[in-house]
Design a protein around this motif. Sequence first.
Motif, PDB file in Angstrom:
ATOM      1  N   ASP A   1       1.091  -1.722   0.178  1.00 50.32           N
ATOM      2  CA  ASP A   1       0.175  -0.238  -0.095  1.00 50.32           C
ATOM      3  C   ASP A   1       0.865   1.298  -0.001  1.00 50.32           C
ATOM      4  OD1 ASP A   1      -1.596   1.994   0.044  1.00 50.32           O
ATOM      5  OD2 ASP A   1      -2.875   1.184   1.666  1.00 50.32           O
ATOM      6  N   ILE A   2       1.406   1.623  -0.737  1.00 55.83           N
ATOM      7  CA  ILE A   2       2.099   2.566  -0.706  1.00 55.83           C
ATOM      8  C   ILE A   2       1.574   4.078  -0.575  1.00 55.83           C
ATOM      9  CG2 ILE A   2       1.537   3.309  -3.610  1.00 55.83           C
ATOM     10  CD1 ILE A   2       5.242   3.656  -2.168  1.00 55.83           C
ATOM     11  N   ALA A   3       0.339   3.943  -1.144  1.00 58.29           N
ATOM     12  CA  ALA A   3      -0.268   5.252  -0.477  1.00 58.29           C
ATOM     13  C   ALA A   3       0.399   5.208   1.628  1.00 58.29           C
ATOM     14  CB  ALA A   3      -1.366   5.491  -0.813  1.00 58.29           C
ATOM     15  N   ALA A   4      -0.082   4.130   1.890  1.00 56.70           N
ATOM     16  CA  ALA A   4      -0.434   4.796   2.948  1.00 56.70           C
ATOM     17  C   ALA A   4       1.574   4.592   3.470  1.00 56.70           C
ATOM     18  CB  ALA A   4      -0.442   3.231   4.208  1.00 56.70           C
ATOM     19  N   ALA A   5       2.257   4.326   3.195  1.00 56.94           N
ATOM     20  CA  ALA A   5       3.652   4.674   3.366  1.00 56.94           C
ATOM     21  C   ALA A   5       4.205   5.917   2.777  1.00 56.94           C
ATOM     22  CB  ALA A   5       4.410   3.540   2.379  1.00 56.94           C
ATOM     23  N   VAL A   6       3.789   5.908   1.651  1.00 57.16           N
ATOM     24  CA  VAL A   6       4.277   7.569   1.982  1.00 57.16           C
ATOM     25  C   VAL A   6       3.514   9.046   2.441  1.00 57.16           C
ATOM     26  CG1 VAL A   6       3.431   9.398   0.399  1.00 57.16           C
ATOM     27  CG2 VAL A   6       4.214   7.778  -0.615  1.00 57.16           C
ATOM     28  N   GLN A   7       2.824   8.319   3.457  1.00 53.11           N
ATOM     29  CA  GLN A   7       1.680   9.009   5.075  1.00 53.11           C
ATOM     30  C   GLN A   7       2.472   8.817   5.758  1.00 53.11           C
ATOM     31  OE1 GLN A   7      -2.252   8.317   3.960  1.00 53.11           O
ATOM     32  NE2 GLN A   7      -2.281   9.205   1.594  1.00 53.11           N
ATOM     33  N   ALA A   8       2.756   7.570   5.838  1.00 47.95           N
ATOM     34  CA  ALA A   8       3.702   7.418   7.620  1.00 47.95           C
ATOM     35  C   ALA A   8       4.989   8.578   7.553  1.00 47.95           C
ATOM     36  CB  ALA A   8       3.938   5.946   7.399  1.00 47.95           C
ATOM     37  N   PRO A   9       5.210   8.529   8.734  1.00 49.68           N
ATOM     38  CA  PRO A   9       5.788   8.788  10.119  1.00 49.68           C
ATOM     39  C   PRO A   9       7.835   7.986   9.436  1.00 49.68           C
ATOM     40  CG  PRO A   9       5.513   8.233  11.262  1.00 49.68           C
ATOM     41  CD  PRO A   9       4.280   7.875  10.464  1.00 49.68           C
ATOM     42  N   THR A  10       8.588   8.891   9.157  1.00 46.98           N
ATOM     43  CA  THR A  10       9.908   8.758   8.625  1.00 46.98           C
ATOM     44  C   THR A  10       9.742   7.387  10.121  1.00 46.98           C
ATOM     45  OG1 THR A  10      10.717   9.653   7.166  1.00 46.98           O
ATOM     46  CG2 THR A  10      12.358   8.673   8.228  1.00 46.98           C
ATOM     47  N   PRO A  11      10.959   6.053   9.648  1.00 51.95           N
ATOM     48  CA  PRO A  11      10.412   4.907  10.649  1.00 51.95           C
ATOM     49  C   PRO A  11      12.219   5.766  11.499  1.00 51.95           C
ATOM     50  CG  PRO A  11      10.700   4.049   9.140  1.00 51.95           C
ATOM     51  CD  PRO A  11      10.628   5.305   8.864  1.00 51.95           C
ATOM     52  N   ALA A  12      12.719   4.581  12.586  1.00 52.09           N
ATOM     53  CA  ALA A  12      14.263   5.259  12.948  1.00 52.09           C
ATOM     54  C   ALA A  12      15.433   4.465  12.367  1.00 52.09           C
ATOM     55  CB  ALA A  12      14.042   5.177  14.755  1.00 52.09           C
ATOM     56  N   ALA A  13      16.076   4.655  13.050  1.00 52.74           N
ATOM     57  CA  ALA A  13      16.957   4.086  12.671  1.00 52.74           C
ATOM     58  C   ALA A  13      17.299   2.739  12.275  1.00 52.74           C
ATOM     59  CB  ALA A  13      18.481   4.447  12.519  1.00 52.74           C
ATOM     60  N   SER A  14      17.865   1.773  11.898  1.00 57.92           N
ATOM     61  CA  SER A  14      17.470   0.156  11.981  1.00 57.92           C
ATOM     62  C   SER A  14      18.183  -0.409  12.953  1.00 57.92           C
ATOM     63  CB  SER A  14      17.921  -0.546  10.829  1.00 57.92           C
ATOM     64  OG  SER A  14      17.373  -2.164  10.739  1.00 57.92           O
ATOM     65  N   THR A  15      17.531  -1.509  14.098  1.00 56.88           N
ATOM     66  CA  THR A  15      18.485  -1.859  14.988  1.00 56.88           C
ATOM     67  C   THR A  15      18.540  -3.387  14.539  1.00 56.88           C
ATOM     68  OG1 THR A  15      16.391  -2.235  16.262  1.00 56.88           O
ATOM     69  CG2 THR A  15      17.550  -0.584  16.530  1.00 56.88           C
ATOM     70  N   ARG A  16      18.296  -4.177  13.003  1.00 56.75           N
ATOM     71  CA  ARG A  16      18.455  -5.508  12.582  1.00 56.75           C
ATOM     72  C   ARG A  16      19.525  -5.850  13.244  1.00 56.75           C
ATOM     73  NH1 ARG A  16      15.487  -3.483   8.226  1.00 56.75           N
ATOM     74  NH2 ARG A  16      13.624  -4.278   8.127  1.00 56.75           N
ATOM     75  N   THR A  17      19.812  -7.481  13.685  1.00 56.88           N
ATOM     76  CA  THR A  17      21.105  -7.949  14.652  1.00 56.88           C
ATOM     77  C   THR A  17      21.758  -9.000  13.345  1.00 56.88           C
ATOM     78  OG1 THR A  17      20.263  -9.131  15.963  1.00 56.88           O
ATOM     79  CG2 THR A  17      20.869  -6.826  16.555  1.00 56.88           C
ATOM     80  N   TYR A  18      21.125  -9.247  11.830  1.00 53.99           N
ATOM     81  CA  TYR A  18      21.378 -10.302  11.264  1.00 53.99           C
ATOM     82  C   TYR A  18      23.030 -10.245  11.386  1.00 53.99           C
ATOM     83  CZ  TYR A  18      16.555  -9.540   9.621  1.00 53.99           C
ATOM     84  OH  TYR A  18      15.496  -8.564   9.178  1.00 53.99           O
ATOM     85  N   LEU A  19      23.295 -11.623  11.453  1.00 56.87           N
ATOM     86  CA  LEU A  19      24.958 -11.979  11.440  1.00 56.87           C
ATOM     87  C   LEU A  19      25.308 -11.176   9.960  1.00 56.87           C
ATOM     88  CD1 LEU A  19      24.708 -15.814  12.699  1.00 56.87           C
ATOM     89  CD2 LEU A  19      25.686 -13.537  13.737  1.00 56.87           C
ATOM     90  N   PRO A  20      26.131 -11.123   8.743  1.00 50.41           N
ATOM     91  CA  PRO A  20      26.843 -10.364   8.077  1.00 50.41           C
ATOM     92  C   PRO A  20      27.181 -11.533   7.315  1.00 50.41           C
ATOM     93  CG  PRO A  20      28.315  -9.960   9.977  1.00 50.41           C
ATOM     94  CD  PRO A  20      27.147 -10.546  10.891  1.00 50.41           C
ATOM     95  N   ALA A  21      26.469 -11.537   6.155  1.00 46.78           N
ATOM     96  CA  ALA A  21      27.193 -12.970   4.833  1.00 46.78           C
ATOM     97  C   ALA A  21      28.588 -12.189   4.853  1.00 46.78           C
ATOM     98  CB  ALA A  21      26.681 -11.878   3.792  1.00 46.78           C
ATOM     99  N   THR A  22      29.115 -13.412   4.978  1.00 49.51           N
ATOM    100  CA  THR A  22      30.693 -13.536   4.033  1.00 49.51           C
ATOM    101  C   THR A  22      31.427 -13.718   3.094  1.00 49.51           C
ATOM    102  OG1 THR A  22      31.010 -15.911   4.577  1.00 49.51           O
ATOM    103  CG2 THR A  22      31.276 -14.783   6.569  1.00 49.51           C
ATOM    104  N   GLY A  23      30.106 -13.853   2.393  1.00 47.08           N
ATOM    105  CA  GLY A  23      30.767 -14.167   0.482  1.00 47.08           C
ATOM    106  C   GLY A  23      31.331 -15.632   0.765  1.00 47.08           C
ATOM    107  N   LEU A  24      32.200 -15.935   0.656  1.00 48.10           N
ATOM    108  CA  LEU A  24      33.429 -16.907   1.016  1.00 48.10           C
ATOM    109  C   LEU A  24      32.383 -18.552   0.673  1.00 48.10           C
ATOM    110  CD1 LEU A  24      35.512 -16.233   3.743  1.00 48.10           C
ATOM    111  CD2 LEU A  24      35.513 -15.169   1.793  1.00 48.10           C
TER     112      LEU A  24
END
Length: 578
Positions: free
Chosen positions: A442-465
């Motif tokens: 729903d892009i109309a709702a996304a445009v109207q929503a406030p800017t969220p805080a910076a992400s605090t995701r804690t996924y383990l980073p990929a290595t590409g190895l």
Amino acid sequence: MRPGSLLKAAVAATAATGLLAGPLATAAAAAAPPAHAAAPLLPVIVRHDGTGAAEAAVARTGGTVGRHLDLVGAFTAEIPPGALAALTGAPGVRAVTPDGEVRLQADTWNADEDQHSLYSLTQSIGAQQVWTATDAGGARLTGQGVGVAVVDSGIAPVAGLDAPGKVVNGPDLSFESQTPALRNLDTFGHGTHMAGIIAGRDTGVQPGQEADRKQFVGVAPDAHLLNMKVAAADGAVDVSQVIAAIDWVVTHRDDPGLNIRVLNLSFGTDSTQDQRLDPLSYAVEAAWKQGIVVVVSVGNDGLAETRVGMPAQNPNVLAVGAADPLTTADRADDVVADFSTGGDATRHADLVAPGKSVVSLRVPNAYIDAAYPQARIAEDPAQRYFRGSGTSQAAAVVSGAAALLLQQRPDLTPDQVKTLLTSTADAMPAGDVVAQGAGQLDIAAAVQAPTPAASTRTYLPATGLGSLELSRGTSHVADPDTGAELTGEVDIMGQAWTPAGWAQVCTTGTAWDGDTWNGRTWSGRTWSGSNWAGRTWSGRTWSGAVWDGRTWSGRTWSGRTWSGRTWSGQTWSASSWS
């Protein structure tokens, strides 16, 4: 992804299309027609080896050969229904597919009456409402100034994508790059379909009148597209080409006139490698960390499939499944399309977007156009449009939506864009609980929503190895002369794959050094950093004599020519073209 065989429903074009050349052929007289010959004949398409054995096999069944479809190495035929199995296994026959019909249903096609048209789609997701809003500078939110990289089969400058500045050609990394007449152009048809959904705009559309049901308008009609062609006319592409394209986008994202903020990857493999090791997964994660919103399709293996495609397995990127509107304008009854990969509780689509029977731009006589004429909008007098289903199309919808958000708020990070789109998605009461993720875009709702805080995701980073070979999954390109497949830890240039060295430059966005990637120069093209230009388009159609395997000069790549893996490479096909 594993979207299913590209030849599930191949049908012949009628003589009236004028797009497929080839003489009518008459089958050799059968010695004695079988007893079932008097039954109604079954129309089929027969793919053959070019020796004439297939035509003789049709004659032995009591059938007749019709039009030769040289473009796709096939011919139409009519055979007794009971002879289908025998013909399938006959010498010289590569495949037999029941034919279909193309019927005119009306004199005109009305986009507002078709729930799968771009007019209906942009209305459904709220894009038409967004187009009336403005950014901080007072410009309407139509994607202006935002670049979307399309890593696909190329983009043809057909009407709707032919405005000056709409498409910028990056380097052609496909097997067709060394044929000047084909460079950057879409001989397969998939990339143009995606480009139209993302940012198509007819030149007749007046500013402020984007919601014109008589014109073709994509989700972000004023965004510009970076054309990164990697797949050839048969859809053939190696995972090393896709990784190289992603690396190029990251390296050049801030070049003058580009401003690449979104990368659309309607592609994936069936790699079973852990996403933290897989090179393709690492490449998209590196792009994400460099400020590019990477939108990927989850795959078309069906709701029962618990493993999404690679790189959708990477939890950082925006993985998209397909919604089916069930031919109604009311979103309350929408479901997740039955072909959309379901995933599991650990990894599934982040959200879904319309992906069933989506109408977008057609490339006359490209492979899918020739193989699936029933996917054309027969009621459209101009014959501009083509209908396709898949999470590929759904990903393109979301890429366009991301461009709208990034025009409104240019400082958004990819994590913030993902949060905005998922937190405002509409729940689907009738949809599969896991497969729908956060719900429907729903892009109309996304445009109207406030800017969220910076992400605090804690996924383990990929290595590409991990392994390049495992990243390919079951899809390989092959030498058409010997049948030998490209396997092992080498790229299409025959260059050894050194994960640690590549991962380091991928992380910093310096994997490309001029024309060099992974230690080899990728030439055979005219691109230069100071002279991007779109190719001109003269409305011509493709012919098999122009772009079949015999005209490729790919032997200068690594000593051999690569082609599709007998049509089972699956990588760029949608779930269906119908």
